[in-house]
Design a protein around this motif. Structure first.
Motif, PDB file in Angstrom:
ATOM      1  N   VAL A 118      94.902 -57.740  81.244  1.00 55.00           N
ATOM      2  CA  VAL A 118      94.832 -57.415  82.680  1.00 55.00           C
ATOM      3  C   VAL A 118      96.212 -57.443  83.331  1.00 55.00           C
ATOM      4  CG1 VAL A 118      93.903 -58.193  84.917  1.00 55.00           C
ATOM      5  CG2 VAL A 118      92.419 -58.112  82.896  1.00 55.00           C
ATOM      6  N   ARG A 119      97.106 -58.258  82.830  1.00 60.79           N
ATOM      7  CA  ARG A 119      98.448 -58.352  83.447  1.00 60.79           C
ATOM      8  C   ARG A 119      99.164 -57.006  83.557  1.00 60.79           C
ATOM      9  NH1 ARG A 119      99.103 -63.489  80.111  1.00 60.79           N
ATOM     10  NH2 ARG A 119      98.624 -65.122  81.626  1.00 60.79           N
ATOM     11  N   PRO A 120      99.187 -56.162  82.498  1.00 55.65           N
ATOM     12  CA  PRO A 120      99.869 -54.867  82.657  1.00 55.65           C
ATOM     13  C   PRO A 120      99.190 -53.956  83.692  1.00 55.65           C
ATOM     14  CG  PRO A 120      99.399 -55.314  80.329  1.00 55.65           C
ATOM     15  CD  PRO A 120      98.756 -56.397  81.124  1.00 55.65           C
ATOM     16  N   ILE A 121      97.870 -54.055  83.812  1.00 51.94           N
ATOM     17  CA  ILE A 121      97.155 -53.277  84.832  1.00 51.94           C
ATOM     18  C   ILE A 121      97.578 -53.767  86.211  1.00 51.94           C
ATOM     19  CG2 ILE A 121      94.873 -52.680  85.762  1.00 51.94           C
ATOM     20  CD1 ILE A 121      93.774 -53.248  82.868  1.00 51.94           C
ATOM     21  N   ARG A 122      97.600 -55.079  86.375  1.00 56.06           N
ATOM     22  CA  ARG A 122      98.038 -55.683  87.645  1.00 56.06           C
ATOM     23  C   ARG A 122      99.454 -55.237  87.996  1.00 56.06           C
ATOM     24  NH1 ARG A 122      99.775 -61.552  86.799  1.00 56.06           N
ATOM     25  NH2 ARG A 122     101.428 -60.337  85.805  1.00 56.06           N
ATOM     26  N   ASP A 123     100.347 -55.263  87.010  1.00 53.47           N
ATOM     27  CA  ASP A 123     101.745 -54.906  87.268  1.00 53.47           C
ATOM     28  C   ASP A 123     101.891 -53.434  87.648  1.00 53.47           C
ATOM     29  OD1 ASP A 123     102.258 -57.551  86.660  1.00 53.47           O
ATOM     30  OD2 ASP A 123     103.090 -57.125  84.671  1.00 53.47           O
ATOM     31  N   GLU A 124     101.102 -52.567  87.031  1.00 58.12           N
ATOM     32  CA  GLU A 124     101.120 -51.146  87.385  1.00 58.12           C
ATOM     33  C   GLU A 124     100.594 -50.942  88.805  1.00 58.12           C
ATOM     34  OE1 GLU A 124     101.619 -47.010  87.158  1.00 58.12           O
ATOM     35  OE2 GLU A 124     102.462 -48.594  85.903  1.00 58.12           O
ATOM     36  N   ILE A 125      99.542 -51.656  89.148  1.00 59.14           N
ATOM     37  CA  ILE A 125      99.002 -51.567  90.511  1.00 59.14           C
ATOM     38  C   ILE A 125     100.049 -52.020  91.522  1.00 59.14           C
ATOM     39  CG2 ILE A 125      97.311 -52.584  92.099  1.00 59.14           C
ATOM     40  CD1 ILE A 125      95.308 -52.522  89.694  1.00 59.14           C
ATOM     41  N   ARG A 126     100.720 -53.133  91.237  1.00 56.02           N
ATOM     42  CA  ARG A 126     101.761 -53.640  92.148  1.00 56.02           C
ATOM     43  C   ARG A 126     102.847 -52.586  92.353  1.00 56.02           C
ATOM     44  NH1 ARG A 126     103.590 -58.559  89.800  1.00 56.02           N
ATOM     45  NH2 ARG A 126     104.724 -57.193  88.391  1.00 56.02           N
ATOM     46  N   ALA A 127     103.296 -51.944  91.280  1.00 52.64           N
ATOM     47  CA  ALA A 127     104.347 -50.924  91.381  1.00 52.64           C
ATOM     48  C   ALA A 127     103.882 -49.740  92.233  1.00 52.64           C
ATOM     49  CB  ALA A 127     104.750 -50.451  89.983  1.00 52.64           C
ATOM     50  N   ARG A 128     102.648 -49.308  92.025  1.00 55.61           N
ATOM     51  CA  ARG A 128     102.135 -48.165  92.799  1.00 55.61           C
ATOM     52  C   ARG A 128     101.945 -48.526  94.267  1.00 55.61           C
ATOM     53  NH1 ARG A 128      98.341 -44.416  89.139  1.00 55.61           N
ATOM     54  NH2 ARG A 128      99.341 -44.746  87.139  1.00 55.61           N
ATOM     55  N   VAL A 129     101.483 -49.748  94.537  1.00 52.58           N
ATOM     56  CA  VAL A 129     101.302 -50.179  95.923  1.00 52.58           C
ATOM     57  C   VAL A 129     102.653 -50.264  96.621  1.00 52.58           C
ATOM     58  CG1 VAL A 129     100.578 -52.105  97.408  1.00 52.58           C
ATOM     59  CG2 VAL A 129      99.075 -51.309  95.564  1.00 52.58           C
ATOM     60  N   ARG A 130     103.678 -50.735  95.926  1.00 51.56           N
ATOM     61  CA  ARG A 130     105.024 -50.790  96.533  1.00 51.56           C
ATOM     62  C   ARG A 130     105.484 -49.405  96.952  1.00 51.56           C
ATOM     63  NH1 ARG A 130     107.567 -55.297  92.606  1.00 51.56           N
ATOM     64  NH2 ARG A 130     107.277 -57.046  94.001  1.00 51.56           N
ATOM     65  N   ILE A 131     105.260 -48.417  96.116  1.00 52.99           N
ATOM     66  CA  ILE A 131     105.621 -47.027  96.446  1.00 52.99           C
ATOM     67  C   ILE A 131     104.842 -46.571  97.670  1.00 52.99           C
ATOM     68  CG2 ILE A 131     105.479 -44.636  95.649  1.00 52.99           C
ATOM     69  CD1 ILE A 131     106.025 -45.787  92.774  1.00 52.99           C
ATOM     70  N   LEU A 132     103.558 -46.880  97.694  1.00 53.92           N
ATOM     71  CA  LEU A 132     102.713 -46.477  98.832  1.00 53.92           C
ATOM     72  C   LEU A 132     103.202 -47.119 100.139  1.00 53.92           C
ATOM     73  CD1 LEU A 132     100.171 -44.856  99.589  1.00 53.92           C
ATOM     74  CD2 LEU A 132      98.832 -46.920  99.084  1.00 53.92           C
ATOM     75  N   VAL A 133     103.554 -48.390 100.075  1.00 55.54           N
ATOM     76  CA  VAL A 133     104.071 -49.082 101.277  1.00 55.54           C
ATOM     77  C   VAL A 133     105.348 -48.395 101.752  1.00 55.54           C
ATOM     78  CG1 VAL A 133     105.128 -51.243 102.107  1.00 55.54           C
ATOM     79  CG2 VAL A 133     103.005 -51.313 100.761  1.00 55.54           C
ATOM     80  N   ASP A 134     106.244 -48.074 100.821  1.00 58.57           N
ATOM     81  CA  ASP A 134     107.482 -47.385 101.200  1.00 58.57           C
ATOM     82  C   ASP A 134     107.191 -46.031 101.849  1.00 58.57           C
ATOM     83  OD1 ASP A 134     108.995 -49.496 100.254  1.00 58.57           O
ATOM     84  OD2 ASP A 134     109.518 -48.505  98.349  1.00 58.57           O
ATOM     85  N   GLU A 135     106.236 -45.302 101.286  1.00 55.22           N
ATOM     86  CA  GLU A 135     105.910 -43.971 101.818  1.00 55.22           C
ATOM     87  C   GLU A 135     105.281 -44.037 103.198  1.00 55.22           C
ATOM     88  OE1 GLU A 135     105.061 -41.774  97.519  1.00 55.22           O
ATOM     89  OE2 GLU A 135     103.362 -42.359  98.773  1.00 55.22           O
ATOM     90  N   LEU A 136     104.490 -45.073 103.448  1.00 54.50           N
ATOM     91  CA  LEU A 136     103.792 -45.186 104.728  1.00 54.50           C
ATOM     92  C   LEU A 136     104.643 -45.868 105.800  1.00 54.50           C
ATOM     93  CD1 LEU A 136     100.210 -46.096 103.494  1.00 54.50           C
ATOM     94  CD2 LEU A 136     101.048 -43.883 104.309  1.00 54.50           C
ATOM     95  N   GLY A 137     105.799 -46.411 105.359  1.00 51.92           N
ATOM     96  CA  GLY A 137     106.722 -47.012 106.307  1.00 51.92           C
ATOM     97  C   GLY A 137     106.279 -48.382 106.725  1.00 51.92           C
TER      98      GLY A 137
END
Length: 135
Positions: free
Chosen positions: A116-135
């Motif tokens: 589960v850890r690699p899935i969690r880490d991928e989710i964290r990376a994608r959420v960070r991108i989303l936060v940056d995109e949404l400002g």
């Protein structure tokens, strides 16, 4: 943005709303604070959040233990500016004017913490991108 013009709303959807969508919602709440409204739901919600997902998130300092799987409702999709699906196929309603993303991620159901850890880490990376995109 939709009804809430002051800040965007993101809806995370997976089948059981017990793993991927709960982890993504936890990260978005943690990383964005009150700048983004966060919703999560499932097309066939489980009885509880996956305990291994809870443990994996706790390792990263995020508590999702009190969250409960929720049934996906049209109202949540209508409220969202961004709808992120994770393996729910065509069960998510489509409304024009929303941004849709489909994140292809393994389902943590039945997996141990090491898987589960690699899935969690991928989710964290994608959420960070989303936060940056949404400002």
């Amino acid at each position: 943005m939709t009804e809430n013009a002051t800040k965007p709303t993101v809806l995370f959807v997976c089948v059981h709303n017990a793993g991927r969508s709960q982890m993504a919602a936890g990260y978005l709440r943690h990383l964005a604070g009150d700048r983004i409204d966060v919703l999560s739901a499932g097309s066939q919600p489980a009885d509880q959040v996956n305990p291994v997902a809870v443990a994996a998130m706790a390792e990263d300092g995020i508590d999702i233990a009190s969250q409960e799987p929720k049934l996906l409702a049209d109202a949540a999709v209508r409220r969202a500016d961004v709808v992120v699906t994770m393996g729910c196929g065509d069960e998510c309603p489509f409304y024009p004017g929303r941004r849709y993303e489909d994140w292809v991620l393994d389902d943590p159901a039945g997996l141990d913490i090491d898987a589960v850890r690699p899935i969690r880490d991928e989710i964290r990376a994608r959420v960070r991108i989303l936060v940056d995109e949404l400002g």
